[in-house]
Design an enzyme around this catalytic site. Structure first.
Site, PDB file in Angstrom:
ATOM      1  CG  ASP A 150       0.274  -1.791 -10.668  1.00  0.00           C
ATOM      2  OD1 ASP A 150      -0.246  -2.379  -9.700  1.00  0.00           O
ATOM      3  OD2 ASP A 150       1.218  -0.987 -10.539  1.00  0.00           O
ATOM      4  CD  GLU A 183      -4.987  -8.774  -6.644  1.00  0.00           C
ATOM      5  OE1 GLU A 183      -4.023  -9.420  -6.173  1.00  0.00           O
ATOM      6  OE2 GLU A 183      -6.051  -8.560  -6.038  1.00  0.00           O
ATOM      7  CD1 TRP A 184       0.268  -4.298  -5.344  1.00  0.00           C
ATOM      8  CD2 TRP A 184      -1.771  -3.382  -5.199  1.00  0.00           C
ATOM      9  NE1 TRP A 184       0.221  -3.238  -6.205  1.00  0.00           N
ATOM     10  CE2 TRP A 184      -1.013  -2.653  -6.131  1.00  0.00           C
ATOM     11  CE3 TRP A 184      -3.088  -2.983  -4.944  1.00  0.00           C
ATOM     12  CZ2 TRP A 184      -1.530  -1.548  -6.827  1.00  0.00           C
ATOM     13  CZ3 TRP A 184      -3.599  -1.884  -5.631  1.00  0.00           C
ATOM     14  CH2 TRP A 184      -2.825  -1.183  -6.552  1.00  0.00           C
ATOM     15  N   GLY A 185      -2.565  -8.862  -3.913  1.00  0.00           N
ATOM     16  CA  GLY A 185      -3.267  -9.837  -3.075  1.00  0.00           C
ATOM     17  C   GLY A 185      -4.607  -9.335  -2.568  1.00  0.00           C
ATOM     18  CG  ASP A 186      -5.538  -5.131  -2.410  1.00  0.00           C
ATOM     19  OD1 ASP A 186      -4.694  -5.539  -1.588  1.00  0.00           O
ATOM     20  OD2 ASP A 186      -5.635  -3.936  -2.741  1.00  0.00           O
ATOM     21  CG  ASN A 187      -9.399  -7.863  -5.831  1.00  0.00           C
ATOM     22  OD1 ASN A 187     -10.503  -7.450  -5.518  1.00  0.00           O
ATOM     23  ND2 ASN A 187      -8.407  -7.048  -6.181  1.00  0.00           N
ATOM     24  CG  ASP A 205       4.568  -1.551  -4.153  1.00  0.00           C
ATOM     25  OD1 ASP A 205       3.825  -2.439  -4.601  1.00  0.00           O
ATOM     26  OD2 ASP A 205       4.734  -0.460  -4.721  1.00  0.00           O
TER      27      ASP A 205
HETATM   28  C1  GLA Z   1       2.526  -0.395  -7.905  1.00  0.00           C
HETATM   29  C2  GLA Z   1       3.257  -1.729  -8.017  1.00  0.00           C
HETATM   30  C3  GLA Z   1       4.743  -1.476  -8.073  1.00  0.00           C
HETATM   31  C4  GLA Z   1       5.079  -0.580  -9.251  1.00  0.00           C
HETATM   32  C5  GLA Z   1       4.289   0.727  -9.152  1.00  0.00           C
HETATM   33  C6  GLA Z   1       4.421   1.577 -10.409  1.00  0.00           C
HETATM   34  O1  GLA Z   1       2.778   0.203  -6.670  1.00  0.00           O
HETATM   35  O2  GLA Z   1       2.930  -2.569  -6.962  1.00  0.00           O
HETATM   36  O3  GLA Z   1       5.458  -2.699  -8.172  1.00  0.00           O
HETATM   37  O4  GLA Z   1       4.773  -1.239 -10.447  1.00  0.00           O
HETATM   38  O5  GLA Z   1       2.900   0.482  -8.954  1.00  0.00           O
HETATM   39  O6  GLA Z   1       3.709   2.769 -10.320  1.00  0.00           O
END
Ligand code: GLA
Length: 404
Positions: A150, A183-187, A205
């Site tokens: 993460d 890393e959610w696509g941020d980079n 998420d």
């Molecule tokens: C981030 C991730 C989630 C999960 C949580 C755990 O938000 O994107 O998928 O792993 O952390 O804290």
């Protein structure tokens, strides 16, 4: 002398380039498994993991292809030990992790853990920053097969470098690990992660809703349709060994059966990792049937490994196509709207083509048999206009089977 130096440098270069890599051939099709986060958050323990492992076997998930059982955030004690090692929370895991992982492995499943590139995980447990090689050696000693990594509490560190460091640490520890970048696509990981990880999150998420935004202040989580609509134009970077990851699934977590069915179909069309996020121990028959529909799973897991996409949109109707190995196609009619959609689809008026595989079809020179993947029935051929009613927030998902 110069020649010897050249040879030495060459050898050194070879060693470095051999050591700096991810484990190959681990995710030639999108990874499938279960993850604790969407339903349990940090409320996880040994009994839960054993129960999930049992259900994965007993209820046919393992045999349908779900092989990884992944513990997300919250598995650790709040502090490392005096030697700097991560310690599993003794209250949640009184017998340690090795015992549990051996149990999971004995069921013919693989086991995964979560950590974070920052100083702390998103839920405030010890992160791997500065401990990458030590943590990787611990995972290898435990037999961990999958790491979700993460991006909280990372300060000013560079994402690509941080993920490369962990990749190299895992490789040096010599136990094969699927490396899941989160890393959610941020980079823009789709620009650099192909040789770093096996999958990378593309968005923030997911939330168990169709088209909502859940605002948490500094960040939001997103409904299924919102996630599907984000990050256009990155399908070309997906393929065998490296996948766009639109997040773990929310099927069975409160949406309608139509929405769950559409969610699963779209993840399959996108060649997304299929990671269950519900409590499969208590899943309803309807949920289980969705999640173990092998014909839909086969679309996701198709060896060609092309991420499908929508090629036609008219009001609430969106039509998706995904080329499959051997000349078949998966086609998905998505009703994004709130009322029944009366479909009349003339195949010849909607030619399809894919710029990755270079496959195309105008339905003039070839006729395909049509298989309805949710009814699991053959429903005709592409030589006649297709008529169907698609309920709101639902799909008609088809496999066009090329005559051999
Ligand atoms: C981030 C991730 C989630 C999960 C949580 C755990 O938000 O994107 O998928 O792993 O952390 O804290």
């Amino acid at each position: 002398m110069q020649k010897k130096l050249g040879v030495l440098l060459f050898l050194l270069g070879t060693i470095i380039s051999v050591s700096a890599q991810k484990f190959e051939n681990l995710a030639l099709t999108p990874p499938m498994g279960w993850n604790s986060w969407n339903t349990f958050g940090t409320d996880i323990n040994e009994a839960l993991v054993m129960g999930i492992a049992d259900a994965m076997v007993h209820d046919g998930y393992r045999d349908a292809g779900y092989s990884y059982l992944v513990l997300d955030d919250g598995w650790m004690a709040r502090e490392r030990d005096s030697l700097g090692n991560l310690v599993p929370d003794p209250a949640k895991f009184p017998n340690g992790l090795k015992h549990l992982i051996d149990y999971v492995h004995s069921k013919g499943l693989k086991f995964g853990l979560y950590n974070c590139a920052g100083s702390k995980t998103c839920a405030g447990y010890p992160g791997s920053r500065g401990h990458e090689y030590q943590d990787a050696r611990l995972y290898a000693s435990l037999g961990v097969d999958y790491l979700k990594y993460d991006w909280c509490n990372t300060g000013k560190i560079n994402a690509e470098e941080a993920y490369i460091t962990m990749r190299d640490a895992l490789f040096a520890a010599q136990h094969p690990v699927v490396f899941s970048i989160c890393e959610w696509g941020d980079n823009q990981p789709w620009n650099w992660a192909k040789d770093v990880g096996h999958l990378w999150r593309t968005t923030g998420d997911i939330a168990p809703c169709w088209n909502c935004e859940e605002n948490h202040g500094s960040w939001s989580s997103w409904g299924v349709l919102r996630i599907v609509d984000m990050r256009k134009g990155i399908r070309k970077v997906a393929g065998p060994g490296h996948w766009n990851d639109p997040d773990m699934m929310e099927i069975g977590n409160g949406m309608s059966t139509s929405e769950d069915r559409a969610h699963f179909s779209l993840w399959a069309m996108m060649a997304a990792p299929l990671i269950l996020g519900n409590d499969i121990r208590s899943a309803t028959t309807a949920t289980k049937e969705i999640l173990t529909n092998r014909e839909v799973i086969a679309v996701d897991q198709d060896a060609l490994g092309v991420q499908g996409n929508p090629f036609w949109r008219q009001e609430d109707l969106e039509i998706w196509a995904k080329p499959l190995q051997g000349g078949d196609w998966a086609i998905c009619f998505l009703n994004r709207g709130d009322t029944d959609l009366h479909l009349k689809h003339d195949w010849q008026a909607h030619p399809i083509s894919d710029d990755i595989s270079k496959n195309w079809e105008n339905f003039k020179s070839a006729v395909f048999q049509i298989r309805d993947l949710w009814k699991q029935q053959t429903i005709g051929s592409t030589s006649v206009v297709l008529e169907a009613v698609v309920p709101p927030h639902d799909v008609l998902m088809l496999r066009l089977i090329k005559s051999k």
